[in-house]
Motif scaffolding. Structure first.
Motif, mmCIF file in Angstrom:
data_model
loop_
_atom_site.group_PDB
_atom_site.id
_atom_site.type_symbol
_atom_site.label_atom_id
_atom_site.label_comp_id
_atom_site.label_asym_id
_atom_site.label_seq_id
_atom_site.Cartn_x
_atom_site.Cartn_y
_atom_site.Cartn_z
ATOM 1 N N ASN A 47 -20.553 66.700 -89.863
ATOM 2 C CA ASN A 47 -21.613 66.790 -90.854
ATOM 3 C C ASN A 47 -22.218 68.190 -90.765
ATOM 4 O O ASN A 47 -22.579 68.647 -89.688
ATOM 5 C CB ASN A 47 -22.675 65.728 -90.573
ATOM 6 N N ASN A 48 -22.303 68.875 -91.876
ATOM 7 C CA ASN A 48 -22.823 70.248 -91.910
ATOM 8 C C ASN A 48 -24.231 70.266 -92.501
ATOM 9 O O ASN A 48 -24.512 70.986 -93.448
ATOM 10 C CB ASN A 48 -21.875 71.140 -92.722
ATOM 11 N N ASN A 49 -25.096 69.440 -91.947
ATOM 12 C CA ASN A 49 -26.488 69.332 -92.395
ATOM 13 C C ASN A 49 -26.560 69.089 -93.897
ATOM 14 O O ASN A 49 -25.919 68.202 -94.413
ATOM 15 C CB ASN A 49 -27.285 70.570 -91.988
ATOM 16 N N GLN A 50 -27.307 69.893 -94.593
ATOM 17 C CA GLN A 50 -27.473 69.751 -96.038
ATOM 18 C C GLN A 50 -26.381 70.475 -96.823
ATOM 19 O O GLN A 50 -26.356 70.429 -98.044
ATOM 20 C CB GLN A 50 -28.849 70.298 -96.464
ATOM 21 N N ASN A 51 -25.466 71.151 -96.130
ATOM 22 C CA ASN A 51 -24.466 71.975 -96.802
ATOM 23 C C ASN A 51 -23.165 71.244 -97.134
ATOM 24 O O ASN A 51 -22.309 71.804 -97.793
ATOM 25 C CB ASN A 51 -24.140 73.198 -95.937
ATOM 26 N N GLY A 52 -22.968 70.035 -96.642
ATOM 27 C CA GLY A 52 -21.721 69.309 -96.898
ATOM 28 C C GLY A 52 -21.079 68.862 -95.605
ATOM 29 O O GLY A 52 -21.728 68.290 -94.746
ATOM 30 N N GLU A 53 -19.780 69.162 -95.447
ATOM 31 C CA GLU A 53 -19.063 68.743 -94.252
ATOM 32 C C GLU A 53 -18.037 69.785 -93.836
ATOM 33 O O GLU A 53 -17.705 70.688 -94.599
ATOM 34 C CB GLU A 53 -18.377 67.394 -94.482
ATOM 35 N N ILE A 54 -17.547 69.634 -92.609
ATOM 36 C CA ILE A 54 -16.540 70.538 -92.075
ATOM 37 C C ILE A 54 -15.339 69.700 -91.665
ATOM 38 O O ILE A 54 -15.464 68.762 -90.876
ATOM 39 C CB ILE A 54 -17.064 71.316 -90.857
ATOM 40 N N LEU A 55 -14.184 70.042 -92.221
ATOM 41 C CA LEU A 55 -12.948 69.379 -91.840
ATOM 42 C C LEU A 55 -12.329 70.197 -90.709
ATOM 43 O O LEU A 55 -12.150 71.410 -90.838
ATOM 44 C CB LEU A 55 -11.986 69.311 -93.020
ATOM 45 N N VAL A 56 -12.024 69.550 -89.600
ATOM 46 C CA VAL A 56 -11.487 70.234 -88.433
ATOM 47 C C VAL A 56 -10.021 69.854 -88.261
ATOM 48 O O VAL A 56 -9.692 68.683 -88.120
ATOM 49 C CB VAL A 56 -12.273 69.866 -87.154
ATOM 50 N N TYR A 57 -9.154 70.866 -88.289
ATOM 51 C CA TYR A 57 -7.727 70.693 -88.049
ATOM 52 C C TYR A 57 -7.401 71.399 -86.734
ATOM 53 O O TYR A 57 -7.956 72.459 -86.446
ATOM 54 C CB TYR A 57 -6.902 71.295 -89.184
ATOM 55 N N ALA A 58 -6.507 70.805 -85.932
ATOM 56 C CA ALA A 58 -6.189 71.392 -84.634
ATOM 57 C C ALA A 58 -4.714 71.224 -84.310
ATOM 58 O O ALA A 58 -4.117 70.192 -84.608
ATOM 59 C CB ALA A 58 -7.028 70.736 -83.549
ATOM 60 N N ASP A 59 -4.142 72.258 -83.718
ATOM 61 C CA ASP A 59 -2.768 72.231 -83.216
ATOM 62 C C ASP A 59 -2.815 72.635 -81.750
ATOM 63 O O ASP A 59 -3.434 73.647 -81.404
ATOM 64 C CB ASP A 59 -1.873 73.231 -83.958
#
Length: 120
Positions: A47-59
């Motif tokens: 959750n990115n506060n009031q700014n939306g969201e962050i999708l996290v991809y990892a390898d």
């Protein structure tokens, strides 16, 4: 001859479908649905506060150059790709980084305190 061509086409399609998320890029302004089609489901969503969201991809990357020649996996690190999504569902920015910790160890509260959640 036809069988060889069909098998070659199938093999090429299979190889390209298994591409790593780090080799695929997304553009600013793309819709979240398009990102999910390109990169698949993220390993984490923050959750990115009031700014939306962050999708996290990892390898997880294993460094074989520094291994001692044994069959055991050498040193490793995680390559992260953060995709920032606005409330409107559009990509606002992306960020890549290398870290030693796995995706489960990402602490969104700590990142928020260090102002790392909001892209610059």
């Amino acid at each position: 001859m036809k069988k060889t061509i069909v098998m070659s086409a199938f093999l090429a399609l299979f190889i390209f479908s298994c591409a790593s998320t780090s080799s695929t890029t997304v553009a600013v302004g793309e819709a979240k649905t398009k990102v999910l089609k390109k990169l698949g489901n993220p390993v984490r969503t923050l959750n990115n506060n009031q700014n939306g969201e962050i999708l996290v991809y990892a390898d997880q990357i294993f460094d074989r150059e520094n291994s001692d020649g044994s069959k055991i996996a050498g040193p490793n690190y995680w390559r992260y790709n953060y995709v920032y999504i606005s409330k409107e569902g559009k990509v606002t920015s992306t960020r890549q980084e290398k870290q030693n910790y796995p995706p489960q160890a990402i602490d969104s509260q700590k990142m928020q305190g260090m102002n790392l959640l909001t892209a610059k």
